[in-house]
Enzyme design. Structure first.
Site, mmCIF file in Angstrom:
data_model
loop_
_atom_site.group_PDB
_atom_site.id
_atom_site.type_symbol
_atom_site.label_atom_id
_atom_site.label_comp_id
_atom_site.label_asym_id
_atom_site.label_seq_id
_atom_site.Cartn_x
_atom_site.Cartn_y
_atom_site.Cartn_z
ATOM 1 N N TYR A 1 0.831 -1.198 0.000
ATOM 2 C CA TYR A 1 0.000 0.000 0.000
ATOM 3 C C TYR A 1 0.869 1.252 0.000
ATOM 4 C CZ TYR A 1 -4.090 -2.859 1.229
ATOM 5 O OH TYR A 1 -5.117 -3.769 1.236
ATOM 6 N N ILE B 1 0.968 -11.146 -4.099
ATOM 7 C CA ILE B 1 1.043 -9.696 -3.932
ATOM 8 C C ILE B 1 -0.362 -9.118 -3.943
ATOM 9 C CG2 ILE B 1 1.885 -7.551 -4.958
ATOM 10 C CD1 ILE B 1 4.075 -9.387 -6.333
ATOM 11 N N LYS B 2 -0.675 -8.355 -2.910
ATOM 12 C CA LYS B 2 -1.979 -7.694 -2.832
ATOM 13 C C LYS B 2 -1.791 -6.196 -3.012
ATOM 14 C CE LYS B 2 -5.629 -6.299 0.336
ATOM 15 N NZ LYS B 2 -6.030 -6.147 1.742
ATOM 16 N N VAL B 3 -2.483 -5.629 -3.991
ATOM 17 C CA VAL B 3 -2.459 -4.187 -4.218
ATOM 18 C C VAL B 3 -3.894 -3.696 -4.398
ATOM 19 C CG1 VAL B 3 -0.140 -4.090 -5.218
ATOM 20 C CG2 VAL B 3 -2.121 -4.544 -6.700
#
Length: 305
Positions: free
Chosen positions: A173, A204-206
């Protein structure tokens, strides 16, 4: 169950990992309604820590109970359930592998209003092993003045997690020296995905990127090479490309609660751009349970299609 060709292909993108890490990564992809598709929908519930209990759970008071979220993840067919230490300790012994668990190792509260955030380590790799988790979770804030310390801490945690056969799911983030729109600008989100892949994240979290370019230097390149950014699918495609040309699993957050039609339109854009799935918290658990299950199943059906 036998692995699908898609799951085998994705696992082949991580050739340096041990069989133990690959086995747990496979467990994430072979659980829930989307098992074997290479897509995933994860239920994350760290918002009570990050935003406070009333803001997070009062819209649906059942959410004050940690058992509610575990049941929601199971009944809706999610690939995994991710949460901080306290929530997982309250349910892990009752679940015993019924749904894969991801322990969020760092968290930050919203009581301190600071410009350069840095989450605190609130759990350990050994906690994740003790609770039977299939992966660890960690948040970085690219752009924050504290980012380098976070990157260094993450490297140590990834190495330790690998010793126990656990992959890493990384929340990326952008924060700090960026405009508000810049935090989700296409160039910044793509950069965060690249940083995450370089740091060794397996998943991967975006956030879904906006049609906005924050960096003047990047804007010149986007314009020179006519990189498409008008649609969500265009932007997601670029973010996924930025994570080793699509050879890292990139999933997208649901963000703040929104109307179902708008949410599903966004999910279709993520799918069409090659996104690997969604990690959806408030948009799901703040609704009554029957509505939440229906929504999560609709999201899964979009990715399945």
């Amino acid at each position: 169950m036998a692995f699908s060709e898609r799951v085998r292909q994705i696992l082949s993108w991580y050739p340096s990992e041990s069989p133990a890490v690959l086995t747990n990564l496979a467990r994430l992809m072979n659980s829930g309604s989307l098992a074997g598709t290479g897509k995933m929908v994860i239920l994350p519930v760290d918002q009570g820590f990050e935003h406070g209990p009333a803001r997070s759970f009062q819209p649906n008071p059942a959410g004050y109970d940690p058992e509610y979220h575990a049941a929601l993840a199971i009944e809706s067919g999610c690939n995994a359930y991710a949460a901080p230490l306290g929530f997982l300790e309250a349910v892990a012994g009752k679940l015993c592998g019924e749904v894969p668990l991801i322990l969020k190792l760092n968290n930050s509260d919203s009581l301190a209003k600071i410009d350069q955030p840095c989450s605190a380590l609130t759990a350990s790799v050994k906690d994740a092993v003790r609770l039977g988790c299939v992966a660890i979770g960690y948040t970085i804030y690219p752009g924050s003045a504290a980012r380098n310390q976070q990157y260094q801490d993450l490297r140590d945690l990834i190495l330790e997690a690998k010793e126990y056969g656990l992959p890493t799911v990384l929340w990326a983030y952008p924060r700090g020296a960026l405009s508000k729109d810049g935090e989700t600008a296409i160039d910044v989100v793509a950069y965060a995905a690249q940083i995450s892949a370089q740091l060794g994240a397996h998943v991967i979290k975006v956030k879904p990127p906006k049609d906005f370019i924050e960096q003047a230097e990047a804007k010149k390149v986007f314009e020179k090479y006519s990189i498409p950014t008008k649609t969500m699918a265009d932007r997601v495609k670029h973010v996924v490309q930025s994570a080793f040309n699509g050879k890292r699993i990139v999933i997208f957050s649901g963000g703040e609660a929104k109307e179902t039609s708008a949410l599903l339109e966004e999910i279709r854009g993520i799918r069409d751009g090659g996104g690997f799935g969604s990690i959806m918290g408030r948009n799901a658990f703040q609704r009554p349970k029957t509505e939440a299950i229906a929504l999560l199943k609709d999201v899964m059906n979009v990715f399945r299609g």
